[in-house]
Every structure is written in structure tokens, then in C-alpha cells.
Design an enzyme around this catalytic site. Structure first.
Site, mmCIF file in Angstrom:
data_model
loop_
_atom_site.group_PDB
_atom_site.id
_atom_site.type_symbol
_atom_site.label_atom_id
_atom_site.label_comp_id
_atom_site.label_asym_id
_atom_site.label_seq_id
_atom_site.Cartn_x
_atom_site.Cartn_y
_atom_site.Cartn_z
ATOM 1 N N GLU A 43 0.851 -1.197 0.000
ATOM 2 C CA GLU A 43 0.000 0.000 0.000
ATOM 3 C C GLU A 43 0.888 1.249 0.000
ATOM 4 O OE1 GLU A 43 -2.645 2.453 3.241
ATOM 5 O OE2 GLU A 43 -2.744 0.267 3.337
ATOM 6 N N LYS A 88 -11.326 -1.134 6.984
ATOM 7 C CA LYS A 88 -10.055 -0.896 7.677
ATOM 8 C C LYS A 88 -10.362 -0.325 9.069
ATOM 9 C CE LYS A 88 -6.212 2.403 7.453
ATOM 10 N NZ LYS A 88 -5.550 3.407 6.604
#
Length: 215
Positions: A43, A134
Site C-alpha cells: 500500500e 479498515k
């Protein structure tokens, strides 16, 4: 089908490396060190200078490696999400839920992982088609919070970021997390140029996940 394939790869590995760096070169070196250690979900946060260029370069470099999935993090709006997707990002991560970003990702069939803290936020995200929520910041809640959330929302897929360490990663997984995001605890050695140490840590994180899953 590509969206499902991306989700499966991220879940199979179980660890997403949150790459924050002071330069494009450092971000690329961190990413390569993580991949060497078996963390295939990278990421690249948009706090990194020229983050889209980093994503584009990594996507090109790993195009022959089907295990590696390059995504974008710290995406605050749909405009940034589109820039990341056009650069090659296969998933989008945000510190918060943004409805327009969710719509854009659905349009491109790209997984969107927004940061949520409450059951209300998680419900809203699920209704917008989010596949993985998340939990951020994870260290504010801890692994036990996941078990509490999954009682009324057993269908929610949770990936905590913030507060995940080698000491507690097994508890996150055992309490129902589908994967974890690891940032500072993993990439800190980059500040002193110890990229081999990042590879060692990456291997340890992946091993901990596999052990917690009973693999």
C-alpha cells in the site's frame, strides 16, 4: 473477476505493508524489501511524494509476478483514487469512509478499504459495497474490539491498521480479522537504510499470520 482475484491475494497473504517514505526511491526500496519477505500486498500512501509514479513503477516492475498487488493508501477523495487507479493501483485504502470514492471504486471494480471506527460507520461502508473495512486506528481499540463488532456484524471483513505488531498480530487474526495492515513497526528500519531488516520483519509477520491461521 479481477476484483475477486485481488481480494483473494490480499487475504491469502494476510499482511498489507503500509509504505510511508521520505522519497520515491525509499518507497520503492521498502516495497521491494517487503516483497522479498513474502508480503505481497503493498500500500503506497499518498503522503509519499510522487506516489502515483511509485505505484506506476512498482506495477511495471512486478507485472510478471502475479502474487504482488500494488495499492494506494491515504486516499482522501475520488480524484486521488482515480489518479491512483490510472497509475495501476489494484486497491484503494482510506483513513475514512468517503461515499464518492466508494462509487468510483465500484465503477472501476477496484476494492475500496475505508477507515471506520464505529459499527455505524461500518454499516454505512457495507451498504456502499465495501468488501473490507479498515479498522483505524487499530491501537485505539485492540483485538478484543473485533470480536465485539463481529457479534452484531458477522459479515464484516476487518483489516486493522495502526497498533499491529509481531507481539499481537496473532490475536488480531484469531479474533476474526481477515488481514492486517502494518506500517511503522515494519518499515522503520528504512530510516537507517536497513532494508534487509525489513525483509526479515516481513517474513516474521507472514509466518505469524500463517501460524495463527493454523497453516
Amino acid at each position: 473477476m479481477e476484483k475477486l482475484a485481488t481480494l483473494k491475494k490480499l487475504i491469502d497473504c494476510g499482511v498489507v505493508a503500509v509504505v510511508r517514505a521520505d522519497s520515491k526511491k525509499e518507497a520503492i526500496n521498502i516495497s521491494e524489501a517487503c516483497v522479498k519477505g513474502g508480503i505481497y500486498g503493498i500500500e503506497v500512501t499518498f503522503t509519499v511524494q510522487d506516489a502515483d509514479a511509485v505505484i506506476r513503477e512498482l506495477t511495471s516492475f512486478y507485472k510478471e509476478n502475479s502474487k504482488v498487488i500494488i495499492g494506494a493508501g491515504t486516499v482522501l477523495d475520488a480524484t486521488t483514487a482515480r489518479i491512483a487507479i490510472l497509475a495501476g493501483a489494484k486497491y484503494i485504502v482510506s483513513p475514512n469512509f468517503d461515499e464518492e470514492t466508494a462509487k468510483l471504486c465500484n465503477l472501476y471494480q477496484i476494492p475500496y478499504m475505508p477507515g471506520c471506527m464505529t459499527i455505524t460507520e461500518m454499516k454505512k461502508a457495507l451498504m456502499a459495497g465495501v468488501d473490507i473495512v479498515k479498522l483505524f486506528p487499530g491501537d485505539t481499540f485492540g483485538p478484543d474490539f473485533v470480536k465485539a463488532v463481529k457479534a452484531p456484524l458477522p459479515q464484516v471483513n476487518i483489516m486493522p491498521t495502526g497498533g499491529v505488531s509481531l507481539e499481537n498480530i496473532d490475536q488480531w487474526i484469531k479474533n476474526g480479522c481477515i488481514a492486517v495492515g502494518v506500517g511503522g513497526n515494519l518499515v522503520a528500519p528504512a530510516k537507517t537504510g536497513q532494508f534487509a531488516k525489513i525483509t526479515e520483519l516481513a517474513q516474521a509477520y507472514v509466518q505469524k499470520v500463517q501460524t495463527a491461521r493454523g497453516v
